[in-house]
Design a protein around this motif. Structure first.
Motif, PDB file in Angstrom:
ATOM      1  N   VAL A 360      23.725  -1.406  40.236  1.00  0.00           N
ATOM      2  CA  VAL A 360      22.693  -1.471  41.272  1.00  0.00           C
ATOM      3  C   VAL A 360      22.841  -0.197  42.089  1.00  0.00           C
ATOM      4  CG1 VAL A 360      21.914  -2.614  43.377  1.00  0.00           C
ATOM      5  CG2 VAL A 360      22.697  -3.989  41.434  1.00  0.00           C
ATOM      6  N   ARG A 361      21.809   0.604  42.126  1.00  0.00           N
ATOM      7  CA  ARG A 361      21.867   1.823  42.957  1.00  0.00           C
ATOM      8  C   ARG A 361      20.714   1.782  43.951  1.00  0.00           C
ATOM      9  NH1 ARG A 361      22.849   6.670  39.559  1.00  0.00           N
ATOM     10  NH2 ARG A 361      25.028   6.202  40.028  1.00  0.00           N
ATOM     11  N   ILE A 362      21.055   1.852  45.224  1.00  0.00           N
ATOM     12  CA  ILE A 362      20.026   1.850  46.265  1.00  0.00           C
ATOM     13  C   ILE A 362      20.096   3.221  46.935  1.00  0.00           C
ATOM     14  CG2 ILE A 362      19.149   0.700  48.327  1.00  0.00           C
ATOM     15  CD1 ILE A 362      20.409  -1.881  47.279  1.00  0.00           C
ATOM     16  N   LYS A 370      16.074  -4.780  49.304  1.00  0.00           N
ATOM     17  CA  LYS A 370      16.922  -5.969  49.167  1.00  0.00           C
ATOM     18  C   LYS A 370      17.340  -6.125  47.708  1.00  0.00           C
ATOM     19  CE  LYS A 370      14.753  -8.476  52.901  1.00  0.00           C
ATOM     20  NZ  LYS A 370      13.876  -9.535  53.308  1.00  0.00           N
ATOM     21  N   CYS A 371      18.559  -6.566  47.523  1.00  0.00           N
ATOM     22  CA  CYS A 371      19.029  -6.825  46.153  1.00  0.00           C
ATOM     23  C   CYS A 371      19.984  -8.005  46.189  1.00  0.00           C
ATOM     24  CB  CYS A 371      19.742  -5.596  45.600  1.00  0.00           C
ATOM     25  SG  CYS A 371      20.517  -5.900  44.009  1.00  0.00           S
ATOM     26  N   ASN A 372      19.766  -8.917  45.275  1.00  0.00           N
ATOM     27  CA  ASN A 372      20.645 -10.075  45.180  1.00  0.00           C
ATOM     28  C   ASN A 372      21.059 -10.249  43.724  1.00  0.00           C
ATOM     29  OD1 ASN A 372      20.932 -13.179  44.708  1.00  0.00           O
ATOM     30  ND2 ASN A 372      21.383 -12.787  46.844  1.00  0.00           N
ATOM     31  N   VAL A 373      22.357 -10.306  43.485  1.00  0.00           N
ATOM     32  CA  VAL A 373      22.867 -10.418  42.115  1.00  0.00           C
ATOM     33  C   VAL A 373      23.695 -11.696  42.006  1.00  0.00           C
ATOM     34  CG1 VAL A 373      24.197  -9.290  40.289  1.00  0.00           C
ATOM     35  CG2 VAL A 373      23.087  -7.899  42.040  1.00  0.00           C
ATOM     36  N   ASN A 374      23.411 -12.453  40.966  1.00  0.00           N
ATOM     37  CA  ASN A 374      24.179 -13.667  40.715  1.00  0.00           C
ATOM     38  C   ASN A 374      24.599 -13.674  39.256  1.00  0.00           C
ATOM     39  OD1 ASN A 374      24.953 -16.428  40.355  1.00  0.00           O
ATOM     40  ND2 ASN A 374      23.946 -16.776  42.324  1.00  0.00           N
ATOM     41  N   THR A 396      22.238   3.854  51.511  1.00  0.00           N
ATOM     42  CA  THR A 396      21.492   3.796  52.761  1.00  0.00           C
ATOM     43  C   THR A 396      22.013   2.652  53.614  1.00  0.00           C
ATOM     44  OG1 THR A 396      19.301   3.595  53.748  1.00  0.00           O
ATOM     45  CG2 THR A 396      19.658   2.374  51.725  1.00  0.00           C
ATOM     46  N   ASP A 397      21.801   2.780  54.928  1.00  0.00           N
ATOM     47  CA  ASP A 397      22.301   1.720  55.812  1.00  0.00           C
ATOM     48  C   ASP A 397      21.309   0.569  55.921  1.00  0.00           C
ATOM     49  OD1 ASP A 397      20.464   3.307  57.112  1.00  0.00           O
ATOM     50  OD2 ASP A 397      21.421   3.159  59.068  1.00  0.00           O
ATOM     51  N   ASP A 398      20.028   0.857  55.713  1.00  0.00           N
ATOM     52  CA  ASP A 398      19.010  -0.168  55.963  1.00  0.00           C
ATOM     53  C   ASP A 398      18.752  -0.956  54.681  1.00  0.00           C
ATOM     54  OD1 ASP A 398      16.995  -1.707  56.899  1.00  0.00           O
ATOM     55  OD2 ASP A 398      15.584  -0.082  57.267  1.00  0.00           O
ATOM     56  N   VAL A 399      19.671  -1.851  54.362  1.00  0.00           N
ATOM     57  CA  VAL A 399      19.623  -2.543  53.084  1.00  0.00           C
ATOM     58  C   VAL A 399      20.262  -3.912  53.213  1.00  0.00           C
ATOM     59  CG1 VAL A 399      21.841  -1.583  52.321  1.00  0.00           C
ATOM     60  CG2 VAL A 399      20.169  -2.199  50.617  1.00  0.00           C
ATOM     61  N   GLU A 400      19.802  -4.830  52.394  1.00  0.00           N
ATOM     62  CA  GLU A 400      20.498  -6.115  52.296  1.00  0.00           C
ATOM     63  C   GLU A 400      20.908  -6.287  50.860  1.00  0.00           C
ATOM     64  OE1 GLU A 400      18.597  -9.614  53.851  1.00  0.00           O
ATOM     65  OE2 GLU A 400      17.828  -8.463  55.545  1.00  0.00           O
ATOM     66  N   PHE A 401      22.183  -6.207  50.633  1.00  0.00           N
ATOM     67  CA  PHE A 401      22.680  -6.295  49.257  1.00  0.00           C
ATOM     68  C   PHE A 401      23.751  -7.375  49.166  1.00  0.00           C
ATOM     69  CE2 PHE A 401      26.228  -5.315  46.482  1.00  0.00           C
ATOM     70  CZ  PHE A 401      25.593  -5.385  45.260  1.00  0.00           C
TER      71      PHE A 401
ATOM     72  N   GLY B 290      37.477 -17.981  38.781  1.00  0.00           N
ATOM     73  CA  GLY B 290      37.413 -16.649  39.383  1.00  0.00           C
ATOM     74  C   GLY B 290      36.082 -16.455  40.078  1.00  0.00           C
ATOM     75  N   ASN B 291      36.118 -15.910  41.273  1.00  0.00           N
ATOM     76  CA  ASN B 291      34.884 -15.664  42.026  1.00  0.00           C
ATOM     77  C   ASN B 291      34.967 -14.296  42.670  1.00  0.00           C
ATOM     78  OD1 ASN B 291      33.717 -18.492  42.023  1.00  0.00           O
ATOM     79  ND2 ASN B 291      35.738 -18.838  42.910  1.00  0.00           N
ATOM     80  N   HIS B 292      33.850 -13.626  42.685  1.00  0.00           N
ATOM     81  CA  HIS B 292      33.819 -12.467  43.564  1.00  0.00           C
ATOM     82  C   HIS B 292      32.474 -12.346  44.251  1.00  0.00           C
ATOM     83  CE1 HIS B 292      32.550  -9.592  40.115  1.00  0.00           C
ATOM     84  NE2 HIS B 292      31.498  -9.859  40.817  1.00  0.00           N
ATOM     85  N   GLY B 293      32.514 -11.725  45.387  1.00  0.00           N
ATOM     86  CA  GLY B 293      31.286 -11.493  46.139  1.00  0.00           C
ATOM     87  C   GLY B 293      31.381 -10.146  46.822  1.00  0.00           C
ATOM     88  N   THR B 294      30.297  -9.407  46.815  1.00  0.00           N
ATOM     89  CA  THR B 294      30.259  -8.170  47.590  1.00  0.00           C
ATOM     90  C   THR B 294      28.947  -8.155  48.360  1.00  0.00           C
ATOM     91  OG1 THR B 294      29.282  -7.003  45.735  1.00  0.00           O
ATOM     92  CG2 THR B 294      31.621  -6.712  46.031  1.00  0.00           C
ATOM     93  N   ALA B 295      28.968  -7.522  49.481  1.00  0.00           N
ATOM     94  CA  ALA B 295      27.738  -7.411  50.255  1.00  0.00           C
ATOM     95  C   ALA B 295      27.776  -6.132  51.069  1.00  0.00           C
ATOM     96  CB  ALA B 295      27.577  -8.614  51.177  1.00  0.00           C
ATOM     97  N   SER B 296      26.615  -5.564  51.268  1.00  0.00           N
ATOM     98  CA  SER B 296      26.480  -4.393  52.141  1.00  0.00           C
ATOM     99  C   SER B 296      25.236  -4.602  52.972  1.00  0.00           C
ATOM    100  CB  SER B 296      26.282  -3.113  51.326  1.00  0.00           C
ATOM    101  OG  SER B 296      27.401  -2.836  50.552  1.00  0.00           O
ATOM    102  N   ARG B 297      25.318  -4.336  54.211  1.00  0.00           N
ATOM    103  CA  ARG B 297      24.110  -4.319  55.024  1.00  0.00           C
ATOM    104  C   ARG B 297      24.385  -3.594  56.332  1.00  0.00           C
ATOM    105  NH1 ARG B 297      24.995 -10.181  54.836  1.00  0.00           N
ATOM    106  NH2 ARG B 297      23.511 -10.089  53.151  1.00  0.00           N
ATOM    107  N   LYS B 298      23.292  -3.301  57.038  1.00  0.00           N
ATOM    108  CA  LYS B 298      23.476  -2.643  58.327  1.00  0.00           C
ATOM    109  C   LYS B 298      23.712  -3.708  59.386  1.00  0.00           C
ATOM    110  CE  LYS B 298      18.688  -2.276  59.868  1.00  0.00           C
ATOM    111  NZ  LYS B 298      17.704  -1.359  60.457  1.00  0.00           N
ATOM    112  N   THR B 299      24.164  -3.265  60.568  1.00  0.00           N
ATOM    113  CA  THR B 299      24.375  -4.238  61.629  1.00  0.00           C
ATOM    114  C   THR B 299      23.014  -4.646  62.179  1.00  0.00           C
ATOM    115  OG1 THR B 299      24.723  -2.336  63.053  1.00  0.00           O
ATOM    116  CG2 THR B 299      26.658  -3.531  62.333  1.00  0.00           C
TER     117      THR B 299
END
Lengths: 472, 299
Positions: A360-362, A370-374, A396-401, B290-299
């Motif tokens: 996933v490259r943003i 927005k990106c959601n991976v399951n 980028t900072d403006d993202v929901e991943f 096994g579980n993993h989670g990652t997340a990124s977002r701005k404040t």
């Protein structure tokens, strides 16, 4: 409720016709062989030059330094072009009996009557049947084999052919560029909604050969299409190679659903490349079931170039004995407010290896994306392997991943519960596995969901048969 | 210099299989390092100043490990004995006078022991310094160790850390890692849960500022039955900093009933900051979770 494993018949996929061709190129990969393929295919000059350039690129690029071991692949042992004893026709009655029988048993003509708006059927290196409903022809929809497209729509083809997937992308894309043959070309004009799916089916019969079909689909602005791709081959003792290439252009406000049920034989190296470029407010959905092949390296990719472009990927792979299925998805967010939803499942059993490998490259410009991976992996025994290798590259900072993954076995509690309702342990496990795959089945037209369920049953049947055999 | 290779490679185009540091040369190391403060319940631990064997499965690359082997200027073998739950603190201050630190620390938690060890790296003055360190932990049966690792080096200092933990039956090793400093801050963390019922918990907080590059490569191999790994990595990056997080939980055959959780959360505070993560789950054992989670977002 009992599972009906005995209804499944693997034999339809294993139909092996006599290796009776009109022309088969000699094995190997040299400029002379490429020129001969080009001559046999009556290529225009630009395509011949393109093929030779692709061969040069192939020779310069290294083999992948990651993923499954491909050392069993020897291009000197592969014939890259096999022309069957059949010209392309729009009438099944004109297709030679043995080839027609094969497609009959695979259910293609029947599916065409019941649920498809058009069908292309490729046998070895050439398309032997192509047809589309008149209603779509009158709307300006083009659905034909790639060779006809190269001849009749050269400007469109030149503008799009291997532009989405450039030759330098990786070694097997370059190989494809050098030896491609067959495949489908679809153009859906602006605003046209193709309500009933089109399907191309690819069958490789010839041993020690390769199939390198090229699929090019352009869904113009505001148009929509569902395209289904199926593939299979009988099993031989030596390696066969599939290195197809799928290029999809989903223009602004357009929609494309691309569904694949892949059931190559277990001597096949499936090194396929699929990619879509998605325009403003357009959407592509990928639905993918990978069941066959000895080795698969398959990572469809969406490049979300337009503002508000969207993609969904729903995929399952089922790796059994002797199989190494390295599959996954790649998405590049290249514009504002783009979104992606990735839902991947894998099952491994009887010593099979299932790997989910992803990117996933943003990018910097993709603000508000927005990106959601399951990702879920199910291990059915302790001789198999399951790996999850996702790369998440956020610029980028403006993202929901968010990304979630799980690996595990079938829960003992679930089995116990189902057994308490009267099911045997094997039936309980079968039911749970089918439930695990259900989100993918739901995304397919009913006939294809049934085929996918049959393939799952077939794989389960093989597992339990082997297990029972061992315990005797 | 190529460092921090992942245990499994993926496409090199993704730029995460390793990190290549090109604007750097390994400095010469002074023989002694004096800005070292040992505090806490010092008398409750056995502290030997002896060179320890370098026998890591991973670590931060051959060149840096060879430097530790041949030129380390701080060597400790710390032995934790008994259920005393005492605390030992090692504090290293890298300054112009003690510019280069190459430390080799072996922590041996004996059977049925427990203890807390705090290791701090500071650069109280704003001097350009260099740190290349190794921490090896041998946790014997039923030992329980809590390690607090603090990297508060300045952003001019090159920082390389190799950590390896070997856990025997019923042992527990918990890490709290505060990873704030370093121009290039490269951490290779490896745990081998070889014993049954062994447990490793690692909680990391990182902060990337200015043009820092943080490369965190955490690898945990689970061999023993009923073992647990919890990896929780959180942080923020701002300015033009880059963070690479590579987390691997590898369930090996025989690690039945084991559980592994891996979480990473990155807050991105600038649109010039970059976050790459590769949270891997590798599995050759059926009966695990096994579980993993990652997340990124701005404040």
């Amino acid at each position: 409720m009992k599972t009906k494993l005995d209804e499944i018949n693997r034999n339809v996929y294993n139909i092996k016709n006599k290796d009776d061709y009109e022309y088969k190129i000699k094995k190997g990969l040299t400029p002379e062989i490429i020129k001969e393929i080009s001559k046999q295919k009556n290529d225009p000059e630009w395509m011949k030059e393109f093929r030779l350039k692709a061969l040069e690129t192939y020779n310069k690029l290294e083999m992948p330094t990651w993923g499954p071991d491909l050392s069993m692949l020897n291009m000197d042992e592969i014939a890259t072009y096999v022309r069957p004893k059949s010209k392309m026709t729009g009438n099944w009655d004109d297709v030679p009996e043995d080839i027609k029988n094969t497609f009959d048993k695979l259910g293609i003509p029947e599916a065409e009557k019941k649920s498809l708006a058009g069908v292309g059927a490729q046998y070895d290196s050439e398309v032997v049947y192509h047809s589309m409903k008149n209603e779509l022809i009158s709307q300006g929809v083009i659905y034909t084999d790639m060779e006809t497209a190269v001849r009749e729509y050269p400007d469109i083809v030149k503008a799009h052919f291997m532009k989405c997937v450039p030759l330098t992308d990786h070694k097997f894309v370059a190989l494809h560029g050098a030896v491609w043959s067959g495949g489908s070309f679809v153009y859906v004009p602006k605003g046209i909604k193709v309500e009933i799916p089109l399907q191309s089916y690819f069958r490789l019969n010839s041993p020690e050969s390769g199939q390198f079909e090229h699929t090019l689909i352009i869904v113009d602005e505001g148009a929509s299409l569902h395209f289904i791709e199926g593939c299979s081959a009988p099993k031989y003792n030596k390696v066969n190679l599939h290195a197809g290439c799928v290029e999809l252009y989903v223009k602004d406000n357009a929609y494309l659903r691309y569904s694949t049920i892949e059931n190559w034989s277990k001597n096949m190296l499936n090194l396929n490349t699929k990619r879509a470029i998605v325009g403003k407010n357009a959407k592509i959905d990928w639905v993918s079931g990978s069941f066959g092949s000895k080795i698969s390296m398959l990572y469809p990719m969406s490049i979300l170039n337009g503002e508000g472009a969207r993609t969904e990927y729903t995929g399952i792979s089922f790796a059994g004995k002797g199989q190494n299925l390295d599959t996954g998805f790649k998405v590049i967010h290249n514009n504002k407010n783009t979104s992606s939803l990735i839902n991947s499942k894998s099952i491994s059993k009887n010593g099979g290896t299932a790997t989910y490998r992803a990117l996933v490259r943003i990018n910097e410009v993709a603000k508000g994306s927005k990106c959601n991976v399951n990702c879920e992996s199910l291990m059915l025994d302790d001789i198999s392997r399951s790996d999850t290798i996702p790369v998440n590259d956020i610029k980028t900072d403006d993202v929901e991943f968010s990304h979630e993954a799980k690996i595990g076995k079938i829960s003992d509690k679930s089995i116990f519960y189902l057994m308490s309702r009267g099911l045997s342990e094997e039936d309980a496990k079968g039911m749970i596995v089918r439930g695990f795959a259900d989100p993918i089945s739901k995304e397919l037209p009913i006939e294809y969901a049934a085929e996918m369920n049959n393939l799952i049953n077939l794989e389960l049947e093989r597992k339990y048969r082997i297990k029972k055999g061992m315990s005797k | 210099m190529i460092l921090n290779e992942t245990p499994i490679r993926t496409s090199k185009n993704y730029g995460i299989n390793n990190i290549d540091i090109d604007d750097f040369s390994i400095p010469e190391i002074q023989e002694t390092f004096e800005e070292l403060n040992i505090s806490g319940d010092v008398d409750e631990f056995t502290i030997k100043k002896e060179k320890n064997k370098i026998d890591l499965k991973y670590g931060n690359g051959e060149v840096l490990l060879k430097q530790i082997k041949n030129y380390s200027n701080v060597n400790f073998h710390i032995i934790v004995e008994g259920k005393k739950n005492k605390e030992l603190q090692l504090e290293f201050d890298l300054t112009n006078k003690n510019q280069n630190l190459v430390d080799n620390i072996l922590i041996e938690a004996r059977e049925n022991s427990n203890g807390i060890i705090i290791i701090k790296y500071l650069s109280s003055k704003n001097d350009k310094c260099y740190h290349n360190g190794l921490i090896k932990v041998l946790a014997q049966k039923k030992s329980n160790l809590n390690i607090i690792f603090v990297n508060m080096l300045n952003n001019k200092t090159e920082n390389f850390t190799s950590i390896e933990n070997i856990l025997e039956n019923d042992s527990k090793v918990k890490y709290n890692i505060i990873d704030f400093g370093g121009k290039n801050s490269i951490t290779n963390y490896y745990t081998n849960l070889k014993g049954e019922n062994s447990s490793n918990e690692v909680k990391t907080i990182y902060l990337g500022t200015s043009e820092q590059t943080l490369d965190l490569n955490y690898i945990v191999e689970v061999y023993g039955k009923n073992s647990i790994i919890n990896m929780d990595v959180k942080g923020a990056i701002k300015d033009k900093s880059k963070k690479h997080f590579k987390g691997t939980i590898d369930f090996k055959k025989g690690s039945k009933k084991s559980k592994g959780n891996e979480n990473e959360f990155c807050t991105i505070l600038s649109d010039r900051a970059k976050s790459i993560s590769l949270p891997m789950l590798l599995c050759t054992e059926e009966d695990v979770e096994g579980n993993h989670g990652t997340a990124s977002r701005k404040t």
